[in-house]
Design a protein around this motif. Structure first.
Motif, PDB file in Angstrom:
ATOM      1  N   LYS A   1     111.159  62.053 -34.810  1.00  0.00           N
ATOM      2  CA  LYS A   1     111.189  62.304 -36.248  1.00  0.00           C
ATOM      3  C   LYS A   1     112.050  63.533 -36.567  1.00  0.00           C
ATOM      4  O   LYS A   1     113.247  63.410 -36.793  1.00  0.00           O
TER       5      LYS A   1
ATOM      6  N   GLU B   1     109.508  54.603 -35.580  1.00  0.00           N
ATOM      7  CA  GLU B   1     109.782  55.972 -36.019  1.00  0.00           C
ATOM      8  C   GLU B   1     111.259  56.303 -35.888  1.00  0.00           C
ATOM      9  O   GLU B   1     111.857  56.938 -36.773  1.00  0.00           O
TER      10      GLU B   1
ATOM     11  N   GLN C   1     106.158  57.267 -41.005  1.00  0.00           N
ATOM     12  CA  GLN C   1     107.417  56.554 -41.207  1.00  0.00           C
ATOM     13  C   GLN C   1     107.732  56.553 -42.701  1.00  0.00           C
ATOM     14  O   GLN C   1     106.945  56.037 -43.493  1.00  0.00           O
TER      15      GLN C   1
END
Length: 416
Positions: free
Chosen positions: A49, A164, A332
């Motif tokens: 991320k 992700e 997400q």
């Protein structure tokens, strides 16, 4: 106890937490923490991320700094790999020839990415230059360098990591295709209703999906990779990430004769088949008392953290069984997905609408005990999942009608 050290192999979440807990519980002897990477222990969730999305130069999210390790008198051996364990002599031998004697040994070796294997690939799928995996900070930096606007990115595997990365790649302006062998994404541990919400959110961001897809071959050149599917369709990509799961790292454990069963087999104290060797985190399987002693292995941030802490207590003689309720999460876009417990052990599912907050699902056994709960939403679901976690731990039989009713507070069911 002797003057030998507490030795921990693996300087990730589990190993770092165990080392700190040993000091917290009063161990005044030597502690040696051995890690293969050059970095101090760092968090892995941000790799898919923040590290891929942040502007500017990223840096690891450190669990503990080298300065703090020194302050706690923890001998941090970085950039080094353990080669073998001599159980009879209580010695860990390193690849560079160094040896460390241990009083108690913790294996926190984690897991490694499952490698992509194809029977037919012109350049060898596992070694093709455009195929990447994501496990370490170095992996994340290498992948980040390729996620440029307009790049065609294939993500093999519709699990948490793959999705992700898909969200991060779209954030960077890439054209993204998720390729999944199964009939839907998030096949493992997530109900279909939640998977549909996640897939729709990704599609709304421009992600393409190929479900029930079987890859026949990948042929790579310096400029692109051609992926051919069963049936003859071929697609070109600039970057391919394989996110098809992980396998526990049991090389050291099997090499010294420890019992292996879907990872390093441990008992309820996280003790291996050797009384002086423990294992914790992604590398081990353990019996869970909330699920009838079922042996499970978890790949999750909180489990790695909590088992590291628990293992430290066991190394110091505690007989407490590890009984924490499993918990997973994934962010997400603006969605948060959380799961507590083990949904696959349930027989029926009850839905509770949380209105604008999201949706909550309760997964019940035949005798109406809560085996798991899962939720999807944009905010506010964490509190409900935490209460569900407490209901799982209580082992109380619950009324499905009450679980489904949004006006009945979950906290009130804890007194049933």
């Amino acid at each position: 106890m002797t003057d030998n050290a507490m030795v921990i192999i693996g300087a990730g979440e589990t190993g770092a937490r165990a080392a700190a807990e040993l000091r917290e519980r009063g161990w005044t002897g030597a502690i040696t923490l051995i890690g293969e990477e050059s970095h101090a222990p760092y968090e892995r969730p941000p790799l898919s991320k923040q590290v891929l999305q942040e502007a500017g130069e990223p840096s690891p999210a450190y669990i503990v700094t080298t300065e703090k390790l020194q302050e706690q008198r923890i001998d941090f051996i970085h950039s080094s790999k353990a080669a073998s364990i001599d159980r009879s002599r209580h010695i860990v031998s390193m690849e560079d020839g160094r040896q460390f004697r241990y009083e108690r040994l913790l294996l926190a070796t984690g897991a490694r990415p499952r490698m992509l294997q194809l029977s037919d690939s012109g350049s060898g799928a596992g070694s093709a230059p455009n195929i990447r995996y994501l496990r370490s900070y170095a992996d994340a930096l290498a992948l980040r360098s390729q996620l440029q606007p307009g790049q065609r990115v294939a993500i093999i595997g519709g699990g948490f990591i793959g999705l992700e990365v898909a969200a991060s790649a779209r954030h960077q302006g890439c054209a993204v295709t998720v390729i999944e062998a199964g009939p839907r994404i998030l096949m493992r541990g997530v109900p279909e209703a939640i998977a549909r919400v996640v897939e729709a959110r990704h599609r709304g961001e421009g992600v393409s999906f190929k479900l029930n897809a079987s890859i026949q071959a990948i042929d790579s050149s310096d400029s692109e990779s051609i992926m051919t599917f069963t049936g003859g369709e071929a697609l070109a990509f600039d970057v391919i990430l394989a996110g098809i799961g992980a396998v526990p790292d049991t090389v050291l454990a099997s090499g010294c004769g420890l019992t292996i069963e879907n990872g390093i087999a441990v008992d309820e104290r996280l003790n291996t088949s050797d009384p002086d060797i423990f294992a914790a985190g992604d590398c081990c399987s353990f019996p869970h008392p909330l699920y009838g002693g079922m042996r499970i292995r978890l790949e999750a941030w909180r489990n790695a953290q909590e088992q590291g802490t628990h293992a430290a207590g066991s190394m110091l003689g505690s007989n407490e069984a590890y009984a924490a309720v499993p918990w997973f999460w994934s962010d997400q876009y603006d969605l948060t997905l959380q799961v507590t417990g083990l949904p696959h052990t349930a027989r029926t599912t009850v839905h509770r609408s949380l209105g604008a907050t999201g949706d909550l699902y309760f997964h019940l056994t035949d005798d109406y005990r809560l085996a798991a709960a899962s939720a999807i939403g944009r905010n506010g679901i964490a509190k409900d999942i935490r209460l569900a976690e407490m209901l799982i731990a209580s082992r109380a039989a619950l009324d499905p009608v009450q679980l489904a009713a949004p006006d009945i507070k979950l906290r009130s069911l804890l007194t049933v």
